[in-house]
Design an enzyme around this catalytic site. Structure first.
Site, PDB file in Angstrom:
ATOM      1  N   SER A 293       0.824  -1.210   0.000  1.00 34.71           N
ATOM      2  CA  SER A 293       0.000   0.000   0.000  1.00 34.71           C
ATOM      3  C   SER A 293       0.860   1.264   0.000  1.00 34.71           C
ATOM      4  CB  SER A 293      -0.966  -0.054   1.202  1.00 34.71           C
ATOM      5  OG  SER A 293      -1.940   0.927   1.092  1.00 34.71           O
TER       6      SER A 293
ATOM      7  N   HIS B  96      -7.944  -5.395   1.319  1.00 34.82           N
ATOM      8  CA  HIS B  96      -6.710  -4.643   1.581  1.00 34.82           C
ATOM      9  C   HIS B  96      -6.003  -5.068   2.879  1.00 34.82           C
ATOM     10  CE1 HIS B  96      -4.416  -1.233  -0.010  1.00 34.82           C
ATOM     11  NE2 HIS B  96      -4.208  -0.816   1.217  1.00 34.82           N
TER      12      HIS B  96
END
Ligand code: NAG
Ligand code: NAG
Ligand code: NAG
Length: 388
Positions: free
Chosen positions: A164, A364
């Site tokens: 990320s 995520h």
């Protein structure tokens, strides 16, 4: 350190508490040692005065050798720390699995977090201290960290695995400091966050402009781990129903995947997350979401003219990123969307593979706390490292 903890992300205006975990905070080196692995801490100082601490797992009881080993550097995400790579334990966390596979494992810690909180001149409570985004992490932090590691290990290059924001920083680093590409043997980008305009996360779904204004008005520039805890303890949710709500909010931010969520693991994770939050990082992401570009921070026309000598912030030159890159994505990730990852893949000069995590609802946070993260992801990361 307070035991009672903490948050779900920032659902546009508010921070919401996830739940109250009576878990003890254990530092990354302590965790590593507790699991029977050696741990080291190393410190560097950046050009702009931040002391950064790296943690290291130099070897594994399962791979005893005196030979030199290839280096893998792991870079955490927004609100994270080196703990992200070890807290799940030796069976599942990538830090240990890599050490077991014969790699010299180094873990980064971004400016502002528990391990990288000191500065030569600014106090951590000052605005100046928190005046950074992932731009500075890419331009100032990664070069000094990577130089230090390569010097210490006498290796010519290393494997970089980032997740990320750990990928955002990397692509800024490799485009702004292109001479470093030769020091990167392979970049494995987990849940890449470069182009983010296709994101369906609730964090971007609200009126981003309103949130931006609120953040500016409240005059909050950065929140430290302990401070976040303090603010959020007002929202403690202990009962079951509220806890369910909190999980729903988490899913709205990262993608819905109850199959991979183990609540006790989440609870443990929340002992380590969130770490430092720099508001400027968030604002920078909001800007990228709004414009669909990958550019430096937008200060507004007037200041942009002074800083950049142009009205709009300069785009990062992704064509300069000559490192080999593997892009790892998941179809149900609301933050790192497939279309945006494909877009990145087209722009990069040297992408070697696009890898889709073989689980349709992988989200995520599953990259770090998913129940099957070892078989779905981490084993494959090690295979990619061996392959390239
Ligand atoms: C920050 O500096 C203080 C005082 O010099 C020191 O006690 C502390 O260990 C340092 N913290 C880190 C994370 O380096
Ligand atoms: C590399 O490490 C040696 C000691 O191990 C040190 O003397 C030297 O200054 C370092 N070089 C750089 C560029 O950091
Ligand atoms: C969740 O994690 C805990 C702690 O590791 C473990 O004991 C438990 O079996 C897990 N539950 C499920 C459903 O996987």
């Amino acid at each position: 350190m307070r035991n009672c903890f903490l948050i779900v992300l920032l659902n546009w205006i508010s921070f919401l508490l996830l739940h109250c975990a009576a878990l003890e905070f254990i530092t990354t080196p302590e965790q590593i040692k507790k699991n029977g692995y050696p741990a080291e801490s190393h410190q560097v100082i950046t050009e702009d005065g931040y002391f950064l601490t790296m943690h290291r797992i130099p070897s594994s009881p399962k791979f005893p050798t005196n030979k030199k080993k290839p280096v893998v550097f792991l870079q955490h995400w927004f609100g994270g720390s080196s703990a992200d790579w070890v807290f799940f334990g030796p069976e599942k966390s990538l830090g240990y699995l890599l050490a077991d596979a014969g790699y010299d494992v180094w873990l980064g810690n971004n400016r502002g977090n528990t391990y990288s909180s000191n500065h030569t001149t600014y106090s951590i409570t000052s605005h100046k201290y928190w005046d950074f985004s992932f731009h500075e992490m890419g331009v100032y932090d990664l070069p000094v960290v990577i130089d230090y590691i390569l010097n210490k290990t006498r290796e010519p290059n290393l494997y970089y695995v980032g997740i990320s924001m750990g990928t955002t920083m990397f692509f800024i680093f490799a485009s702004e400091r292109p001479e470093y590409n030769r020091k990167i043997r392979l970049m494995i980008a987990l849940a890449p966050m470069v182009f983010v305009d296709k994101s369906t996360s609730s964090i971007f779904a609200g009126p981003v402009n309103t949130l931006t204004s609120i953040l500016r008005i409240t005059d909050v520039y950065g929140i430290r781990r302990g401070k976040a805890n303090e603010i959020l303890s007002n929202y403690v949710c202990t009962d079951r129903a509220l806890r369910t709500n909190c999980v729903d909010i988490l899913f709205s931010v990262v993608g819905y995947d109850p199959k991979q969520l183990n609540e006790s693991i989440l609870q443990k994770f929340l002992t380590y997350f969130p770490e430092a939050i720099s508001v400027k990082c968030l604002l920078h992401y909001f800007q990228l979401y709004t414009t669909g570009g990958f550019h430096q921070y937008d200060y507004g026309e007037k200041v942009n003219m002074v800083k950049y000598n142009q009205r709009l912030p300069p785009q990062y030159n992704l064509k300069a990123v000559t490192s080999k890159v593997v892009l790892v994505y998941a179809t149900n990730d609301r933050l790192s969307k497939v279309q945006n990852v494909q877009q990145l893949n087209k722009v990069l000069p040297n992408p070697v593979e696009m890898y889709q995590v073989p689980h349709p609802s992988f989200n995520h946070v599953d990259y770090i706390i998913g129940k099957d993260v070892k078989t779905l992801l981490n084993d494959n990361i090690i295979n990619m490292i061996k392959k390239y």
